[in-house]
Motif scaffolding. Sequence first.
Motif, PDB file in Angstrom:
ATOM      1  N   LYS A  64     -50.330  18.522  -0.479  1.00  0.00           N
ATOM      2  CA  LYS A  64     -49.523  17.547  -0.284  1.00  0.00           C
ATOM      3  C   LYS A  64     -50.196  17.277  -1.871  1.00  0.00           C
ATOM      4  O   LYS A  64     -49.080  16.703  -2.578  1.00  0.00           O
ATOM      5  CB  LYS A  64     -50.145  16.065   0.151  1.00  0.00           C
ATOM      6  CG  LYS A  64     -50.045  14.831  -0.210  1.00  0.00           C
ATOM      7  CD  LYS A  64     -50.298  13.684   1.048  1.00  0.00           C
ATOM      8  CE  LYS A  64     -49.643  11.988   0.535  1.00  0.00           C
ATOM      9  NZ  LYS A  64     -50.334  11.136   1.545  1.00  0.00           N
ATOM     10  N   ASP A  65     -51.272  17.426  -2.371  1.00  0.00           N
ATOM     11  CA  ASP A  65     -51.344  17.501  -3.630  1.00  0.00           C
ATOM     12  C   ASP A  65     -50.524  18.216  -4.645  1.00  0.00           C
ATOM     13  O   ASP A  65     -50.160  18.040  -5.927  1.00  0.00           O
ATOM     14  CB  ASP A  65     -53.243  17.698  -4.267  1.00  0.00           C
ATOM     15  CG  ASP A  65     -53.515  16.083  -3.520  1.00  0.00           C
ATOM     16  OD1 ASP A  65     -53.563  15.755  -3.272  1.00  0.00           O
ATOM     17  OD2 ASP A  65     -55.582  16.553  -3.463  1.00  0.00           O
ATOM     18  N   LEU A  66     -50.436  19.110  -4.439  1.00  0.00           N
ATOM     19  CA  LEU A  66     -49.535  19.864  -4.987  1.00  0.00           C
ATOM     20  C   LEU A  66     -47.852  20.004  -5.318  1.00  0.00           C
ATOM     21  O   LEU A  66     -47.001  20.350  -6.008  1.00  0.00           O
ATOM     22  CB  LEU A  66     -49.557  21.389  -4.381  1.00  0.00           C
ATOM     23  CG  LEU A  66     -50.525  22.560  -4.805  1.00  0.00           C
ATOM     24  CD1 LEU A  66     -50.742  23.530  -3.932  1.00  0.00           C
ATOM     25  CD2 LEU A  66     -51.329  23.080  -6.167  1.00  0.00           C
ATOM     26  N   LEU A  67     -48.248  19.272  -3.485  1.00  0.00           N
ATOM     27  CA  LEU A  67     -46.229  18.369  -3.801  1.00  0.00           C
ATOM     28  C   LEU A  67     -46.102  17.759  -4.858  1.00  0.00           C
ATOM     29  O   LEU A  67     -45.098  17.946  -5.893  1.00  0.00           O
ATOM     30  CB  LEU A  67     -46.106  18.065  -2.454  1.00  0.00           C
ATOM     31  CG  LEU A  67     -44.473  17.791  -2.426  1.00  0.00           C
ATOM     32  CD1 LEU A  67     -43.084  18.806  -2.226  1.00  0.00           C
ATOM     33  CD2 LEU A  67     -44.078  17.275  -0.467  1.00  0.00           C
ATOM     34  N   MET A  68     -47.113  16.739  -4.628  1.00  0.00           N
ATOM     35  CA  MET A  68     -46.599  15.948  -6.017  1.00  0.00           C
ATOM     36  C   MET A  68     -46.557  16.610  -6.682  1.00  0.00           C
ATOM     37  O   MET A  68     -46.066  15.827  -7.904  1.00  0.00           O
ATOM     38  CB  MET A  68     -47.975  14.508  -5.753  1.00  0.00           C
ATOM     39  CG  MET A  68     -47.642  13.718  -4.515  1.00  0.00           C
ATOM     40  SD  MET A  68     -49.244  12.558  -4.130  1.00  0.00           S
ATOM     41  CE  MET A  68     -49.183  11.418  -5.247  1.00  0.00           C
ATOM     42  N   LEU A  69     -47.459  17.494  -7.546  1.00  0.00           N
ATOM     43  CA  LEU A  69     -48.059  17.687  -8.757  1.00  0.00           C
ATOM     44  C   LEU A  69     -46.305  18.501  -9.146  1.00  0.00           C
ATOM     45  O   LEU A  69     -45.953  18.531 -10.492  1.00  0.00           O
ATOM     46  CB  LEU A  69     -48.570  18.286  -8.679  1.00  0.00           C
ATOM     47  CG  LEU A  69     -49.233  19.694  -9.976  1.00  0.00           C
ATOM     48  CD1 LEU A  69     -49.651  18.746 -10.894  1.00  0.00           C
ATOM     49  CD2 LEU A  69     -50.287  20.628 -10.258  1.00  0.00           C
ATOM     50  N   GLN A  70     -45.911  18.649  -8.320  1.00  0.00           N
ATOM     51  CA  GLN A  70     -44.844  19.769  -8.433  1.00  0.00           C
ATOM     52  C   GLN A  70     -43.487  18.720  -9.008  1.00  0.00           C
ATOM     53  O   GLN A  70     -42.984  18.851 -10.069  1.00  0.00           O
ATOM     54  CB  GLN A  70     -43.756  20.556  -7.295  1.00  0.00           C
ATOM     55  CG  GLN A  70     -43.015  21.690  -7.265  1.00  0.00           C
ATOM     56  CD  GLN A  70     -43.136  22.376  -6.233  1.00  0.00           C
ATOM     57  OE1 GLN A  70     -44.009  21.389  -4.631  1.00  0.00           O
ATOM     58  NE2 GLN A  70     -42.639  23.397  -5.990  1.00  0.00           N
ATOM     59  N   GLU A  71     -43.345  17.253  -8.075  1.00  0.00           N
ATOM     60  CA  GLU A  71     -42.418  16.554  -8.649  1.00  0.00           C
ATOM     61  C   GLU A  71     -42.551  15.985 -10.070  1.00  0.00           C
ATOM     62  O   GLU A  71     -41.551  15.840 -11.180  1.00  0.00           O
ATOM     63  CB  GLU A  71     -42.094  15.936  -7.592  1.00  0.00           C
ATOM     64  CG  GLU A  71     -41.855  15.887  -5.649  1.00  0.00           C
ATOM     65  CD  GLU A  71     -40.290  16.495  -6.173  1.00  0.00           C
ATOM     66  OE1 GLU A  71     -39.972  15.839  -6.906  1.00  0.00           O
ATOM     67  OE2 GLU A  71     -40.452  17.887  -5.211  1.00  0.00           O
ATOM     68  N   ARG A  72     -43.864  15.781  -9.820  1.00  0.00           N
ATOM     69  CA  ARG A  72     -44.037  15.113 -11.470  1.00  0.00           C
ATOM     70  C   ARG A  72     -43.795  16.160 -12.488  1.00  0.00           C
ATOM     71  O   ARG A  72     -43.416  15.785 -13.687  1.00  0.00           O
ATOM     72  CB  ARG A  72     -45.791  14.788 -11.146  1.00  0.00           C
ATOM     73  CG  ARG A  72     -46.391  13.894 -10.500  1.00  0.00           C
ATOM     74  CD  ARG A  72     -47.963  13.243 -11.196  1.00  0.00           C
ATOM     75  NE  ARG A  72     -47.815  12.718 -12.475  1.00  0.00           N
ATOM     76  CZ  ARG A  72     -49.255  12.360 -12.580  1.00  0.00           C
ATOM     77  NH1 ARG A  72     -50.179  12.927 -12.111  1.00  0.00           N
ATOM     78  NH2 ARG A  72     -49.038  12.189 -13.391  1.00  0.00           N
ATOM     79  N   PHE A  73     -43.702  17.109 -12.501  1.00  0.00           N
ATOM     80  CA  PHE A  73     -43.424  18.524 -13.419  1.00  0.00           C
ATOM     81  C   PHE A  73     -42.259  18.858 -13.784  1.00  0.00           C
ATOM     82  O   PHE A  73     -41.026  18.466 -14.309  1.00  0.00           O
ATOM     83  CB  PHE A  73     -43.714  19.902 -12.872  1.00  0.00           C
ATOM     84  CG  PHE A  73     -44.812  20.336 -13.597  1.00  0.00           C
ATOM     85  CD1 PHE A  73     -45.421  20.582 -14.823  1.00  0.00           C
ATOM     86  CD2 PHE A  73     -46.873  20.999 -11.943  1.00  0.00           C
ATOM     87  CE1 PHE A  73     -46.992  21.333 -15.187  1.00  0.00           C
ATOM     88  CE2 PHE A  73     -47.619  21.644 -13.296  1.00  0.00           C
ATOM     89  CZ  PHE A  73     -47.704  21.434 -14.282  1.00  0.00           C
TER      90      PHE A  73
END
Length: 205
Positions: free
Chosen positions: A168-177
């Motif tokens: 979930k944290d990586l997915l959020m980071l992906q979207e923020r990128f």
Amino acid sequence: MAVLAGIFTFSVSADSTISIPVPENVKDKQVTLSLRIPPNTEPLKRDQSKPTLASKRSLIIWNNNPSPKIANTDEIHSVFNNFMRKGWFKTHASRALVSVRPMDKYYAIRLLQNLTENVIEIGLSPNFAQLSKNCNLTVSDIEDLRRMLKRFEKDLIIFGANVSKSDKDLLMLQERFKKARQGILKVIRVEGGDDGGTVIHLSVE
């Protein structure tokens, strides 16, 4: 008025009601009673029955491969090498393990945990917008990492990792990128033309 003192001994348990017989000749007199409750010195009752086994073979768990190896052609090696080239393995020990062949699965799981923690740490930065523009990670890099987490999910859980939260944290980071880098031109490669000119291949994120 006469006062009689008597000591009575009874065997009682918790929540018991005690009835004390009073002689006829002292019913009209004041009586002082002393009640002594001794400590419980009886041994605790334990189940002395021995467990029964359906078969002695049920005690034997045979593992013919206690330290499985990761195949040298496995995709996880290319993922690790990509992140190491970009500097995301921060300790000397982890960088040394990335190049070990054949690699124990145990070490691969530990490296994956360490790498995930290092990448997720970016999202905690207070100046993420500026950091993301200078960061050498791409959205596809994070997608590769998420895919490895999903693939080794059972092993990571055994080692205490919260795979659902990490993903979930990586997915959020992906979207923020994606949002932070929207419209940014990136150079894919530069080629020299036959006429002496230069061709620059760009991509727009």
